[in-house]
Motif scaffolding. Structure first.
Motif, PDB file in Angstrom:
ATOM      1  N   UNK A  52      -5.216  -4.559  -7.685  1.00 34.23           N
ATOM      2  CA  UNK A  52      -5.433  -3.235  -7.099  1.00 34.23           C
ATOM      3  C   UNK A  52      -6.938  -2.979  -7.010  1.00 34.23           C
ATOM      4  N   UNK A  53      -7.363  -2.359  -5.935  1.00 35.25           N
ATOM      5  CA  UNK A  53      -8.762  -2.000  -5.740  1.00 35.25           C
ATOM      6  C   UNK A  53      -8.853  -0.515  -5.418  1.00 35.25           C
ATOM      7  N   UNK A  67      -1.021   8.151 -13.920  1.00 32.71           N
ATOM      8  CA  UNK A  67      -0.810   8.223 -12.472  1.00 32.71           C
ATOM      9  C   UNK A  67      -2.153   8.172 -11.755  1.00 32.71           C
ATOM     10  N   UNK A  68      -2.159   7.435 -10.651  1.00 37.04           N
ATOM     11  CA  UNK A  68      -3.373   7.292  -9.851  1.00 37.04           C
ATOM     12  C   UNK A  68      -3.004   6.808  -8.456  1.00 37.04           C
ATOM     13  N   UNK A  69      -4.007   6.603  -7.642  1.00 40.43           N
ATOM     14  CA  UNK A  69      -3.837   5.938  -6.352  1.00 40.43           C
ATOM     15  C   UNK A  69      -4.752   4.727  -6.349  1.00 40.43           C
ATOM     16  N   UNK A  70      -4.352   3.709  -5.590  1.00 37.09           N
ATOM     17  CA  UNK A  70      -5.164   2.504  -5.502  1.00 37.09           C
ATOM     18  C   UNK A  70      -4.751   1.732  -4.247  1.00 37.09           C
ATOM     19  N   UNK A  71      -5.636   0.863  -3.829  1.00 37.60           N
ATOM     20  CA  UNK A  71      -5.353   0.002  -2.680  1.00 37.60           C
ATOM     21  C   UNK A  71      -4.749  -1.311  -3.175  1.00 37.60           C
ATOM     22  N   UNK A  72      -3.755  -1.783  -2.447  1.00 41.17           N
ATOM     23  CA  UNK A  72      -3.212  -3.129  -2.664  1.00 41.17           C
ATOM     24  C   UNK A  72      -3.225  -3.769  -1.287  1.00 41.17           C
ATOM     25  N   UNK A  73      -4.137  -4.697  -1.092  1.00 38.42           N
ATOM     26  CA  UNK A  73      -4.350  -5.229   0.258  1.00 38.42           C
ATOM     27  C   UNK A  73      -4.955  -4.132   1.116  1.00 38.42           C
ATOM     28  N   UNK A  74      -4.297  -3.826   2.235  1.00 33.53           N
ATOM     29  CA  UNK A  74      -4.765  -2.768   3.138  1.00 33.53           C
ATOM     30  C   UNK A  74      -3.977  -1.478   2.981  1.00 33.53           C
ATOM     31  N   UNK A  76      -2.838   1.942   0.814  1.00 41.73           N
ATOM     32  CA  UNK A  76      -3.088   2.883  -0.283  1.00 41.73           C
ATOM     33  C   UNK A  76      -1.736   3.231  -0.901  1.00 41.73           C
ATOM     34  N   UNK A  77      -1.657   3.155  -2.215  1.00 42.33           N
ATOM     35  CA  UNK A  77      -0.384   3.392  -2.908  1.00 42.33           C
ATOM     36  C   UNK A  77      -0.554   4.400  -4.028  1.00 42.33           C
ATOM     37  N   UNK A  85       2.898  -0.207 -20.305  1.00 42.61           N
ATOM     38  CA  UNK A  85       2.035  -0.971 -19.408  1.00 42.61           C
ATOM     39  C   UNK A  85       2.678  -1.438 -18.127  1.00 42.61           C
ATOM     40  N   UNK A  86       3.964  -1.131 -17.908  1.00 35.70           N
ATOM     41  CA  UNK A  86       4.639  -1.534 -16.669  1.00 35.70           C
ATOM     42  C   UNK A  86       4.088  -0.719 -15.495  1.00 35.70           C
ATOM     43  N   UNK A  87       3.782  -1.413 -14.397  1.00 36.56           N
ATOM     44  CA  UNK A  87       3.189  -0.787 -13.214  1.00 36.56           C
ATOM     45  C   UNK A  87       4.269  -0.574 -12.163  1.00 36.56           C
TER      46      UNK A  87
END
Length: 90
Positions: A52-53, A67-74, A76-77, A85-87
Motif C-alpha cells: 500500500x502507498x 482505519x485509513x485510506x491508501x493506494x494499492x496500484x492505481x 484508492x481504497x 493485524x489482519x488487513x
C-alpha cells in the motif's frame, strides 16, 4: 504489627489500582491499550509491507480497529486493520 501492616497493604492494592484516574483532559474515560494491539507506526509499516502507498491519516475506533485510506496500484481504497493485524480493503 508488621504482619498487620503488610496484610493491609496487600488488601488495599487492588482497591487503589481500580481507583486510578483514567480520564483524559476532556473528562472522558481514556482507553488503555491491551498488550498486543498494534501501534499506529506498526500499522503503517504493515500496510507498506503489503504494497500500500499514499497511506492517509490513521485513526483507531472504539473497537480497536485502525482505519485509513491508501493506494494499492492505481486504486484508492478504504483500509481497516483489526487488533490482530489482519488487513481488509474495499
Amino acid at each position: 504489627m508488621m504482619r498487620s501492616v503488610l496484610f493491609a497493604v496487600v488488601i488495599a492494592l487492588p482497591v487503589i489500582a481500580t481507583a486510578q484516574d483514567n480520564s483524559d483532559k476532556t473528562g472522558s474515560i481514556a482507553r488503555t491499550d491491551p498488550a498486543g494491539i498494534l501501534s499506529e507506526q506498526q500499522v503503517r509499516d504493515r500496510l507498506a509491507g503489503e504494497g500500500y502507498t499514499a497511506i492517509g491519516s490513521i485513526e483507531r475506533d472504539t473497537d480497536g480497529i485502525w482505519r485509513t485510506t491508501a493506494m494499492k496500484g492505481d486504486t484508492m481504497m478504504s483500509i481497516s486493520v483489526n487488533p490482530g493485524g489482519a488487513i481488509e480493503d474495499r
